[in-house]
Every structure is written in C-alpha cells, then in structure tokens.
Design a protein around this motif. Structure first.
Motif, PDB file in Angstrom:
ATOM      1  N   LEU A   1       4.868 -17.982  -9.496  1.00  9.92           N
ATOM      2  CA  LEU A   1       5.417 -17.211  -8.389  1.00  9.92           C
ATOM      3  C   LEU A   1       4.303 -16.587  -7.555  1.00  9.92           C
ATOM      4  CD1 LEU A   1       8.382 -16.322  -7.609  1.00  9.92           C
ATOM      5  CD2 LEU A   1       7.820 -14.147  -8.698  1.00  9.92           C
ATOM      6  N   ASP A   2       4.466 -16.585  -6.240  1.00  5.18           N
ATOM      7  CA  ASP A   2       3.540 -15.889  -5.355  1.00  5.18           C
ATOM      8  C   ASP A   2       4.325 -15.281  -4.193  1.00  5.18           C
ATOM      9  OD1 ASP A   2       4.066 -17.989  -3.594  1.00  5.18           O
ATOM     10  OD2 ASP A   2       2.164 -19.001  -3.969  1.00  5.18           O
ATOM     11  N   GLN A   3       3.620 -14.593  -3.320  1.00  3.10           N
ATOM     12  CA  GLN A   3       4.288 -13.875  -2.230  1.00  3.10           C
ATOM     13  C   GLN A   3       5.010 -14.823  -1.277  1.00  3.10           C
ATOM     14  OE1 GLN A   3       4.533 -10.796  -2.538  1.00  3.10           O
ATOM     15  NE2 GLN A   3       4.826  -9.746  -0.601  1.00  3.10           N
ATOM     16  N   ASN A   4       4.418 -15.976  -1.019  1.00  2.00           N
ATOM     17  CA  ASN A   4       5.070 -16.956  -0.141  1.00  2.00           C
ATOM     18  C   ASN A   4       6.373 -17.447  -0.743  1.00  2.00           C
ATOM     19  OD1 ASN A   4       3.149 -16.874   1.916  1.00  2.00           O
ATOM     20  ND2 ASN A   4       1.873 -18.437   0.952  1.00  2.00           N
ATOM     21  N   SER A   5       6.396 -17.587  -2.067  1.00  3.72           N
ATOM     22  CA  SER A   5       7.622 -18.017  -2.748  1.00  3.72           C
ATOM     23  C   SER A   5       8.724 -16.987  -2.539  1.00  3.72           C
ATOM     24  CB  SER A   5       7.371 -18.190  -4.245  1.00  3.72           C
ATOM     25  OG  SER A   5       6.249 -19.008  -4.493  1.00  3.72           O
ATOM     26  N   ILE A   6       8.367 -15.714  -2.675  1.00  2.14           N
ATOM     27  CA  ILE A   6       9.351 -14.650  -2.489  1.00  2.14           C
ATOM     28  C   ILE A   6       9.911 -14.672  -1.077  1.00  2.14           C
ATOM     29  CG2 ILE A   6       9.709 -12.155  -2.478  1.00  2.14           C
ATOM     30  CD1 ILE A   6       9.386 -13.331  -5.268  1.00  2.14           C
TER      31      ILE A   6
ATOM     32  N   GLU B   1       4.084  -5.931   5.323  1.00  3.88           N
ATOM     33  CA  GLU B   1       3.446  -7.078   5.966  1.00  3.88           C
ATOM     34  C   GLU B   1       1.931  -7.068   5.771  1.00  3.88           C
ATOM     35  OE1 GLU B   1       4.767  -6.558   9.975  1.00  3.88           O
ATOM     36  OE2 GLU B   1       6.628  -7.662   9.634  1.00  3.88           O
ATOM     37  N   LYS B   2       1.400  -5.932   5.308  1.00  2.00           N
ATOM     38  CA  LYS B   2      -0.039  -5.817   5.097  1.00  2.00           C
ATOM     39  C   LYS B   2      -0.389  -5.743   3.614  1.00  2.00           C
ATOM     40  CE  LYS B   2      -0.960  -3.595   9.542  1.00  2.00           C
ATOM     41  NZ  LYS B   2      -1.695  -4.737  10.091  1.00  2.00           N
ATOM     42  N   ASP B   3       0.592  -5.977   2.745  1.00  2.00           N
ATOM     43  CA  ASP B   3       0.344  -5.966   1.311  1.00  2.00           C
ATOM     44  C   ASP B   3      -0.635  -7.062   0.904  1.00  2.00           C
ATOM     45  OD1 ASP B   3       2.052  -3.894   0.780  1.00  2.00           O
ATOM     46  OD2 ASP B   3       3.776  -5.179   0.389  1.00  2.00           O
ATOM     47  N   SER B   4      -1.212  -6.905  -0.296  1.00  2.00           N
ATOM     48  CA  SER B   4      -2.009  -7.983  -0.856  1.00  2.00           C
ATOM     49  C   SER B   4      -1.172  -9.257  -0.908  1.00  2.00           C
ATOM     50  CB  SER B   4      -2.466  -7.626  -2.276  1.00  2.00           C
ATOM     51  OG  SER B   4      -3.406  -6.579  -2.256  1.00  2.00           O
ATOM     52  N   PHE B   5      -1.809 -10.392  -0.605  1.00  2.00           N
ATOM     53  CA  PHE B   5      -1.210 -11.733  -0.642  1.00  2.00           C
ATOM     54  C   PHE B   5      -0.358 -12.047   0.577  1.00  2.00           C
ATOM     55  CE2 PHE B   5      -1.347 -10.262  -5.150  1.00  2.00           C
ATOM     56  CZ  PHE B   5      -2.455 -11.007  -5.519  1.00  2.00           C
ATOM     57  N   SER B   6      -0.017 -11.031   1.406  1.00  2.00           N
ATOM     58  CA  SER B   6       0.843 -11.307   2.548  1.00  2.00           C
ATOM     59  C   SER B   6       0.232 -12.337   3.484  1.00  2.00           C
ATOM     60  CB  SER B   6       1.135 -10.016   3.321  1.00  2.00           C
ATOM     61  OG  SER B   6       1.890  -9.138   2.520  1.00  2.00           O
ATOM     62  N   LYS B   7      -1.099 -12.306   3.634  1.00  2.00           N
ATOM     63  CA  LYS B   7      -1.783 -13.285   4.473  1.00  2.00           C
ATOM     64  C   LYS B   7      -2.807 -14.067   3.664  1.00  2.00           C
ATOM     65  CE  LYS B   7      -1.086 -10.696   8.753  1.00  2.00           C
ATOM     66  NZ  LYS B   7      -1.733 -10.058   9.934  1.00  2.00           N
ATOM     67  N   GLY B   8      -2.569 -14.149   2.377  1.00  2.00           N
ATOM     68  CA  GLY B   8      -3.459 -14.916   1.519  1.00  2.00           C
ATOM     69  C   GLY B   8      -4.652 -14.140   1.004  1.00  2.00           C
ATOM     70  N   LEU B   9      -4.783 -12.872   1.408  1.00  2.00           N
ATOM     71  CA  LEU B   9      -5.918 -12.037   1.003  1.00  2.00           C
ATOM     72  C   LEU B   9      -5.433 -10.803   0.249  1.00  2.00           C
ATOM     73  CD1 LEU B   9      -7.867 -12.065   4.402  1.00  2.00           C
ATOM     74  CD2 LEU B   9      -8.432 -13.408   2.373  1.00  2.00           C
ATOM     75  N   LEU B  10      -6.342 -10.174  -0.489  1.00  2.00           N
ATOM     76  CA  LEU B  10      -6.031  -8.893  -1.110  1.00  2.00           C
ATOM     77  C   LEU B  10      -6.077  -7.789  -0.060  1.00  2.00           C
ATOM     78  CD1 LEU B  10      -8.046  -9.033  -4.457  1.00  2.00           C
ATOM     79  CD2 LEU B  10      -5.741  -9.850  -3.968  1.00  2.00           C
ATOM     80  N   ASP B  11      -5.428  -6.698  -0.353  1.00  2.00           N
ATOM     81  CA  ASP B  11      -5.395  -5.565   0.562  1.00  2.00           C
ATOM     82  C   ASP B  11      -6.741  -4.838   0.540  1.00  2.00           C
ATOM     83  OD1 ASP B  11      -4.396  -3.798   2.371  1.00  2.00           O
ATOM     84  OD2 ASP B  11      -3.007  -2.797   1.005  1.00  2.00           O
ATOM     85  N   HIS B  12      -7.009  -4.079   1.592  1.00  2.00           N
ATOM     86  CA  HIS B  12      -8.223  -3.271   1.657  1.00  2.00           C
ATOM     87  C   HIS B  12      -8.056  -2.017   0.813  1.00  2.00           C
ATOM     88  CE1 HIS B  12      -6.138  -0.392   4.231  1.00  2.00           C
ATOM     89  NE2 HIS B  12      -5.670  -1.425   4.910  1.00  2.00           N
ATOM     90  N   PRO B  13      -9.138  -1.327   0.435  1.00  2.00           N
ATOM     91  CA  PRO B  13      -9.035  -0.086  -0.343  1.00  2.00           C
ATOM     92  C   PRO B  13      -8.321   1.010   0.452  1.00  2.00           C
ATOM     93  CG  PRO B  13     -11.270  -0.956  -0.414  1.00  2.00           C
ATOM     94  CD  PRO B  13     -10.543  -1.729   0.636  1.00  2.00           C
ATOM     95  N   HIS B  14      -7.685   1.921  -0.288  1.00  2.00           N
ATOM     96  CA  HIS B  14      -6.957   3.033   0.329  1.00  2.00           C
ATOM     97  C   HIS B  14      -7.509   4.362  -0.183  1.00  2.00           C
ATOM     98  CE1 HIS B  14      -3.831   0.435   2.058  1.00  2.00           C
ATOM     99  NE2 HIS B  14      -4.018  -0.296   0.966  1.00  2.00           N
ATOM    100  N   TYR B  15      -7.495   5.376   0.670  1.00  4.70           N
ATOM    101  CA  TYR B  15      -8.005   6.703   0.318  1.00  4.70           C
ATOM    102  C   TYR B  15      -7.071   7.776   0.852  1.00  4.70           C
ATOM    103  CZ  TYR B  15     -12.361   4.086  -0.353  1.00  4.70           C
ATOM    104  OH  TYR B  15     -13.310   3.174  -0.759  1.00  4.70           O
ATOM    105  N   THR B  16      -7.012   8.910   0.156  1.00  9.14           N
ATOM    106  CA  THR B  16      -6.263  10.058   0.647  1.00  9.14           C
ATOM    107  C   THR B  16      -7.011  11.324   0.226  1.00  9.14           C
ATOM    108  OG1 THR B  16      -4.078  11.089   0.776  1.00  9.14           O
ATOM    109  CG2 THR B  16      -4.758  10.255  -1.379  1.00  9.14           C
ATOM    110  N   ARG B  17      -6.457  12.479   0.506  1.00 10.56           N
ATOM    111  CA  ARG B  17      -7.110  13.740   0.195  1.00 10.56           C
ATOM    112  C   ARG B  17      -7.255  13.940  -1.308  1.00 10.56           C
ATOM    113  NH1 ARG B  17      -4.053  13.940   4.526  1.00 10.56           N
ATOM    114  NH2 ARG B  17      -4.818  14.945   6.436  1.00 10.56           N
ATOM    115  N   PRO B  18      -8.306  14.630  -1.770  1.00 14.40           N
ATOM    116  CA  PRO B  18      -9.376  15.298  -1.011  1.00 14.40           C
ATOM    117  C   PRO B  18     -10.458  14.312  -0.562  1.00 14.40           C
ATOM    118  CG  PRO B  18      -9.722  15.608  -3.343  1.00 14.40           C
ATOM    119  CD  PRO B  18      -8.410  14.894  -3.211  1.00 14.40           C
ATOM    120  N   LYS B  19     -11.379  14.802   0.267  1.00 17.62           N
ATOM    121  CA  LYS B  19     -12.420  13.942   0.822  1.00 17.62           C
ATOM    122  C   LYS B  19     -13.422  13.490  -0.233  1.00 17.62           C
ATOM    123  CE  LYS B  19     -12.293  15.824   5.526  1.00 17.62           C
ATOM    124  NZ  LYS B  19     -13.075  16.505   6.599  1.00 17.62           N
TER     125      LYS B  19
END
Length: 254
Positions: A99-104, A172-190
């Motif tokens: 199973l992969d994202q395209n299958s879903i 639409e920007k999740d990992s695998f949505s366009k064949g790539l993994l998602d970029h890193p995410h950050y939130t507070r604190p700095k």
C-alpha cells in the motif's frame, strides 16, 4: 472532490475490534459528517451449523489452519446484496501489493469498497481467484489478522476525503503526496535542548521559506528514503536544490 458518501464494507471474524477505531479520530469525523459509511459482516454468522468452525486443516498437510471458503463467500455475497454487485473486493494479506499514498487516492475514486480481513494462514485460494479483485498488504511483515490492516486503510482514506479534516490542503503536502517525504516542522519555543529553529522560518520571507521547505523535503527523502527519488523525475530546480542540500549536509558532517 467526493460528492457522494463513500461506502466501505468489512468482512471480519471479529468486527467488534473496530469499535474503538470508529469512535475516535478521523474515521469518527468522516462517519459523523456522513462522508463515510461502514458496514460490518461477521464471518461467524456464516459458519456451517453442522461444523461450527470457521477454519480447517490445509490439504496436503502442514502447520496452521485455513479460513474455510463457504463463510467468506457467503459474507461477500451478503455484502454485495447490500452494497451493490459492482463493489470492489480487496483482500488484505501479506502477499498483496504494498500500500502507498497513490493507492489510497485510487481507492477514493471508488464508491464502494469491500475489505476482506485475512486470518490464520489465509483463505482458500479459490476465493481469491473467483471473488477478489485485488490483494493488498500494508508492509513486509506479518500481522495476526487483517483487521489491523483494514483499520490503517480506513484511516488513510478518511483523512483524504475533502471536508473531513479541518485543513484539507495540508493533506496535499503530506509525505508521499508527491513522491517525497515532508519537510521538517517546528513550533514554539524557539530553542529546545540547545537547538534553534532555522532562521529562515523566522524571516517572514514566504518565498525563501517555500524554497527552504522544498529543499528540505528533497534532502530528507535523500537521507531517509533514497529509493523514492528513483521513482520520480526531478526537475532542474529540484536537482539544484537537492545538490545544495547534499553539499550543506556534507559540510556539517565533517
């Protein structure tokens, strides 16, 4: 966009396993908002009364038992009578396609899916030949039953139905949505554990942030799942950004 309610039937030896799954989270939201309707078919209700058993020994000998044909076939026919004869029947087993994202996303185009949950050493092969349209696996490992795989598929489908999540565009920007993994995410604190948020994310320059995220997406795929890069055709821009990431990564690693 999905305009009609999606229907999914589940054939299981223990449909009660799904009780918690449908009470919480994204699947619950999809059902509550009437984007998704689930139907459960209990294999135990289709057992031959004179045998009172769901499984039997395999012909030719060997270890384990096989789910008998008649309860599965009766359940499929019963489901099709309710859901429609054109229901797409999927058998969940370790021998299926991964199973992969395209299958879903392809599953989303179906109005009706019927999931057959495997159990024991599998089901009679003749059912697969005569009644199953596709076999699917969620990975190269063995589970005790197909119910867990069915839950994974239900969750993956539900979160991609427009209107279910609070922010559909984020999927639409999740990992695998366009064949790539998602970029890193950050939130507070700095700062956490001596590590700061990348300065570009604090710059307010949306163009630079977009480029950074694209570069990181390519770079994370190269680091963690390089085989994915072989499956897609990178644009000249993407090749440049990936090369830039690789140079920066090697410089940091020295």
């Amino acid at each position: 966009m999905i305009e009609k309610q999606m229907k999914i039937g589940i054939i299981s030896l223990f449909p009660e396993m799904f009780s918690s799954t449908i009470k919480f989270g994204i699947i619950h939201k999809a059902i509550k908002k009437r984007f998704l309707k689930l139907y459960f078919y209990d294999l135990k209700s289709q057992v031959d009364t004179y045998r009172k058993s769901i499984d039997d020994r395999p012909y030719g000998g060997g270890y384990g038992t096989i789910v008998m044909a008649s309860p599965v076939i009766r359940s499929i026919y019963s489901a099709k009578k309710k859901l429609g004869k054109n229901s797409k029947v999927l058998y969940l087993s370790p021998q299926g396609k991964i199973l992969d994202q395209n299958s879903i996303r392809k599953f989303l185009k179906e109005e009706v899916l019927l999931l057959v949950c495997g159990r024991y050493r599998g089901i009679d092969e003749r059912i697969i030949e005569n009644e199953i349209h596709e076999e699917w696996s969620i990975g190269n490992y063995i589970l005790s039953c197909g119910e867990f795989a069915a839950m994974v598929i239900l969750d993956a489908i539900a979160r991609l139905i427009p209107g279910v999540t609070n922010c559909y565009k984020s999927t639409e920007k999740d990992s695998f949505s366009k064949g790539l993994l998602d970029h890193p995410h950050y939130t507070r604190p700095k700062t956490i554990g001596g590590l700061d948020i990348p300065s570009v994310l604090l710059s307010g320059n949306h163009k630079k942030i977009e480029i950074w995220r694209e570069k990181q997406s390519l770079g994370q795929t190269w680091l963690k799942r390089p085989e994915l890069l072989k499956k897609i055709h990178l644009t000249q821009r993407q090749r440049y950004l990936l090369n830039l990431f690789q140079k920066e990564y090697k410089r940091k690693s020295r």
